[in-house]
Write an enzyme that holds these catalytic residues in place. Structure first.
Site, PDB file in Angstrom:
ATOM      1  CG  HIS A  46      -1.714  -1.368   1.232  1.00 43.15           C
ATOM      2  ND1 HIS A  46      -2.668  -1.763   0.314  1.00 43.15           N
ATOM      3  CD2 HIS A  46      -1.561  -2.422   2.077  1.00 43.15           C
ATOM      4  CE1 HIS A  46      -3.099  -2.994   0.598  1.00 43.15           C
ATOM      5  NE2 HIS A  46      -2.436  -3.414   1.663  1.00 43.15           N
ATOM      6  CD  GLU A  63      -1.896  -3.910   4.991  1.00 46.15           C
ATOM      7  OE1 GLU A  63      -1.314  -4.845   4.409  1.00 46.15           O
ATOM      8  OE2 GLU A  63      -3.103  -3.614   4.787  1.00 46.15           O
ATOM      9  CG  HIS A 115       0.747  -6.899   2.121  1.00 45.69           C
ATOM     10  ND1 HIS A 115      -0.212  -6.062   1.583  1.00 45.69           N
ATOM     11  CD2 HIS A 115       1.679  -7.081   1.151  1.00 45.69           C
ATOM     12  CE1 HIS A 115       0.126  -5.750   0.339  1.00 45.69           C
ATOM     13  NE2 HIS A 115       1.266  -6.358   0.053  1.00 45.69           N
ATOM     14  CD  GLU A 121      -1.693 -10.257   4.138  1.00 42.82           C
ATOM     15  OE1 GLU A 121      -1.511  -9.437   5.069  1.00 42.82           O
ATOM     16  OE2 GLU A 121      -2.349  -9.994   3.117  1.00 42.82           O
TER      17      GLU A 121
END
Length: 281
Positions: free
Chosen positions: A76, A114, A169, A245
């Site tokens: 992101h 995040e 992430h 993740e």
């Protein structure tokens, strides 16, 4: 294996859709982390993202290990939420599909985003690897820009002829009791690099995180591994690539760890060590 997860939804023009992984997305972005060290290459990949040249270090850099290039992809970006048209633009996602350029990411219930977590951890991982003499390339050089798009992130790894591409992430499961990390890799593979090399990288990353005390996911994948056919950055990669993740930002214990400097340092230490172990194998 069928897994249901709520990661992110793209932004609708003028409206941020809050999901289990984008709640709190309106929280202000934190100040950008320190610039990468002199042995690190930053790649600016979005028209709206700024580019900066890392400052020179006062000490001599470690010798670069020939042929060992690591591309680190911080998930992101801090400016995504304020540029819906840019990140909603459809781009190739592999396997004949398209996806939005990027998404906003998720956040903890306390509002820690995040994108800030991934950028901070990625910088620490990069600094640790650069200190060992690896050439490190980032897909984004700050936490205030937009994108880059998912297809461009894959392209950066391909262009760098990376020995390993690691996308970092954090998840946003709708269940607060869900916890643990998982490592995604492209499956079924679309090229040779997505076969055994990526699977070895995924297993080495899983073993490294688990060995450093992190629990494997209770809600997606199996034993910390998650084969995926829907992640553009993995589908479009021609280099060994995985997506980590790190945990569920909606789980209170993991949110507390991700929100602390010590917790982020713990994640970074384990990820950097796993990358080094893979490159030594």
């Amino acid at each position: 294996m069928v897994a249901v997860r709520a990661k992110t939804l793209p932004l609708l023009t003028g409206l941020l859709l809050l999901t289990a992984c984008s709640g709190g997305g309106g929280a202000p972005a934190p100040s950008p982390a320190a610039a990468p060290s002199s042995s690190v290459t930053s790649v600016a990949s979005s028209p709206a993202a700024s580019s900066s040249t890392p400052p020179s270090s006062s000490s001599a850099p470690p010798p670069v290990r020939p042929g060992k290039v690591v591309v680190l992809d911080a998930g992101h970006n801090g400016g995504n939420a304020s540029h819906p048209a840019e990140i909603n633009r459809k781009v190739p996602a592999g396997r004949g599909q398209t996806k939005p350029c990027n998404t906003t990411g998720t956040s903890t219930d306390g509002g820690y985003p995040e994108h800030a977590f991934t950028f901070a951890v990625t910088q620490e991982v990069g600094n640790a690897l650069a200190a060992k003499g690896f050439k490190v390339v980032y897909t984004r050089s700050n936490d205030s820009g937009v994108g880059p798009c998912v297809d461009r992130r894959a392209e950066i790894g391909n262009d760098a002829n990376a020995d390993a591409v690691v996308s970092i992430h954090a998840d946003g499961s709708t269940s607060a009791s869900a916890h643990g990390f998982h490592v995604a890799y492209s499956s079924p593979p679309l090229n040779a690099a997505q076969g055994d090399p990526s699977l070895r990288l995924a297993r080495t990353m899983r073993d490294g995180l688990k060995g450093d005390g992190f629990a494997t996911s209770t809600y997606i994948g199996s034993a910390g591994l998650s084969p995926r056919a829907d992640l553009a950055g993995l589908n479009l990669s021609t280099r060994p690539a995985v997506l980590v993740e790190c945990g569920n930002m909606r789980n209170s214990a993991e949110a507390e760890q991700m929100s602390s400097a010590a917790g982020r340092a713990h994640y970074a230490k384990a990820i950097a060590a796993a990358i080094e172990a893979y490159l030594a194998s």
